[in-house]
Write a protein that holds these residues in place. Structure first.
Motif, short mmCIF file in Angstrom:
data_model
loop_
_atom_site.label_atom_id
_atom_site.label_comp_id
_atom_site.label_asym_id
_atom_site.label_seq_id
_atom_site.Cartn_x
_atom_site.Cartn_y
_atom_site.Cartn_z
N LEU A 252 0.83 -1.20 0.00
CA LEU A 252 0.00 0.00 0.00
C LEU A 252 0.86 1.25 0.00
N ALA A 282 -7.15 3.67 -1.02
CA ALA A 282 -5.85 3.53 -0.35
C ALA A 282 -5.90 4.14 1.05
N THR A 340 0.71 -4.33 -6.70
CA THR A 340 -0.72 -4.59 -6.83
C THR A 340 -1.02 -5.99 -7.30
N MET A 358 -0.55 -6.82 -3.42
CA MET A 358 -1.88 -6.72 -2.84
C MET A 358 -2.86 -7.70 -3.44
#
Length: 485
Positions: A252, A282, A340, A358
């Protein structure tokens, strides 16, 4: 169990059984393509072929990761993937399962090699269409569907059979020019196995198609099960149960640092919207991760908030990274992608994906899910294969399948499916292999060597599968949403 009332528990069990049934049907519907060539060339007896193919499907699924799974789930609107109303999620799961199974069984009964991939994807798009017609979705409508993912997967499904058809013709041409032993271009002798070297090639190609079918198509069953588990048990499966929150915080931070560098002046209004959505998600995610909680201590609402934020960040990041208007260095883009999407699953991985970015928040499947789906696919391969095998072996071309045709079609199919799985594209084993068989028939004696009625049936099923399953799934979704309120 898991705090569910008896009715929901019964529906959960029913949906899980239905997902296994879909993968079971997928086994004897799609994998029949893999064994057709070895059976019709007498390389293996039918029992040997289907048992071996079933085992390789089983092994392929267990080593395939979850990349294709997440591509399938990614077709659904984000709103449906984060809906905390279990009855709404139940409506989605039931309509998806019923429409996919009905079309698969119908085409299998008539011996038409239709695509389980098309069937499942059409059903998922139908859910999105049905959701768009609901009053609460009127603000977004059909735009809620992940159209970028729909187009990407649609291209893979459309181009893969054309790729298989063309490559099969080329490979047959090369074989004719280079192989001096003309026996491989003749009809196999009845009940007589081919020469050892040809037999070895045919068995090897059958093995590869079965293995890669498990790695690609098997993941679609995993996707179904995960949709069901998220729907009924969001508190347990909304996010990765083994999630490393420190990894999320690190990824993040990378996303926030790089996205802050974006100059929004040259961007379109839509792209500015992506940036705003990304930054808001975010920020929301940063608030939760700052509490230093673990997956076991997160509340269900927090898990859904993390899931929604991760999905939004990943989706919008992909669009911005690919935009020519976003001025970032290649180093920043590379770091952003890693933060990501995460890394690809390794070639052999018994269990969940190895994503380090993520994507690891949502891209996972418990080991027991993979084993359950793998067993369903493997067992399905061993039952009900004859109808599709007869179509592949006898009804596509006017000539009996030769050794060279069988090996060429299977080699091209395994190559195509293997490459598609590496890039996380769901493709149709049925269409890739049947188009490969058709290509070898054309290479043998021209376009007139195809049986028109069979080709028309396959093409008609190819054309009708998406619209029929979209309409059926959308209607079922609206019906179930109506009765559940």
């Amino acid at each position: 169990m898991f705090g569910l009332d008896p009715t929901l528990f019964f529906l959960l069990c029913f949906c899980l059984l239905a997902a296994c049934a879909f993968e079971f049907v997928n086994g004897f519907h799609d994998t029949a393509n893999a064994v057709a060539t070895v059976i019709y060339t007498h390389s293996l007896r039918p029992t040997q072929a289907v048992v071996w193919s079933g085992f390789m499907n089983f092994l392929g699924l267990l080593t395939g990761g979850v990349g294709v799974t997440m591509s399938i789930i990614g077709l659904l609107p984000t709103e449906l993937l984060v809906d905390t109303n279990v009855y709404h999620s139940m409506a989605m799961a039931l309509s998806l399962l019923i429409s996919a199974i009905l079309w698969n069984l119908g085409t299998w009964y008539f011996g038409i090699p239709a695509s389980s991939s098309h069937t499942l994807i059409g059903s998922i798009i139908g859910i999105g269409v049905g959701h768009a017609l609901l009053p609460e979705a009127s603000n977004k409508g059909i735009a809620a569907l992940n159209w970028d993912k729909v187009i990407e997967i649609g291209q893979a499904l459309l181009l893969s059979p054309l790729f298989g058809f063309a490559l099969a013709i080329i490979l047959m041409y090369i074989l004719k020019k280079t192989v001096t032993n003309k026996e491989i271009f003749k009809e196999p002798k009845k009940k007589s196995p081919p020469p050892l070297w040809i037999r070895s090639i045919l068995i090897a190609t059958c093995t590869l198609v079965s293995f890669f079918h498990g790695r690609n198509d098997g993941q679609k069953g995993i996707g179904l099960v995960m949709v069901i588990l998220i729907a009924f048990l969001p508190g347990y499966f909304a996010i990765n149960t083994t999630l490393d929150m420190q990894m999320v915080k690190s990824s993040l931070a990378t996303v926030q640092t790089i996205s802050a560098k974006i100059d929004t002046v040259p961007l379109s209004d839509k792209e500015r919207g992506y940036v705003m959505e990304l930054k808001k998600s975010a920020t929301d995610l940063a608030v939760i991760t700052a509490q230093n909680l673990t997956p076991s201590t997160l509340s269900t609402d927090q898990k859904f908030a993390i899931r929604k934020a991760a999905l939004t960040i990943n989706k919008n990041s992909k669009k911005l990274i690919e935009s020519e208007s976003v001025a970032l260095s290649e180093t920043d883009k590379s770091a952003w992608k890693k933060a990501t999407a995460g890394s690809k699953a390794p070639f052999f991985t018994f269990g969940a994906s190895s994503s380090t970015g993520m994507a690891g928040v949502t891209d996972f499947a418990p080991n027991w899910v993979m084993w359950m789906v793998a067993l369903s696919l493997g067992l399905g391969t061993m039952i009900g294969w004859k109808r599709i095998v007869v179509t592949i072996g006898e009804k596509i071309g006017k000539d009996h399948l030769t050794y060279a045709q069988g090996a060429s079609a299977e080699l091209i199919a395994s190559l195509t499916i293997g490459l598609a799985t590496a890039y996380k594209w769901p493709v149709s084993t049925t269409h890739v292999l049947s188009s490969g068989i058709a290509g070898t028939m054309v290479a043998q004696r021209g376009i007139k060597n195809l049986q028109g009625d069979t080709v028309k049936s396959i093409v008609l099923a190819w054309i009708l599968t998406l619209p029929v399953t979209i309409i059926l799934s959308a209607l079922l979704f609206l019906f179930f949403r109506w009765i559940t309120g």
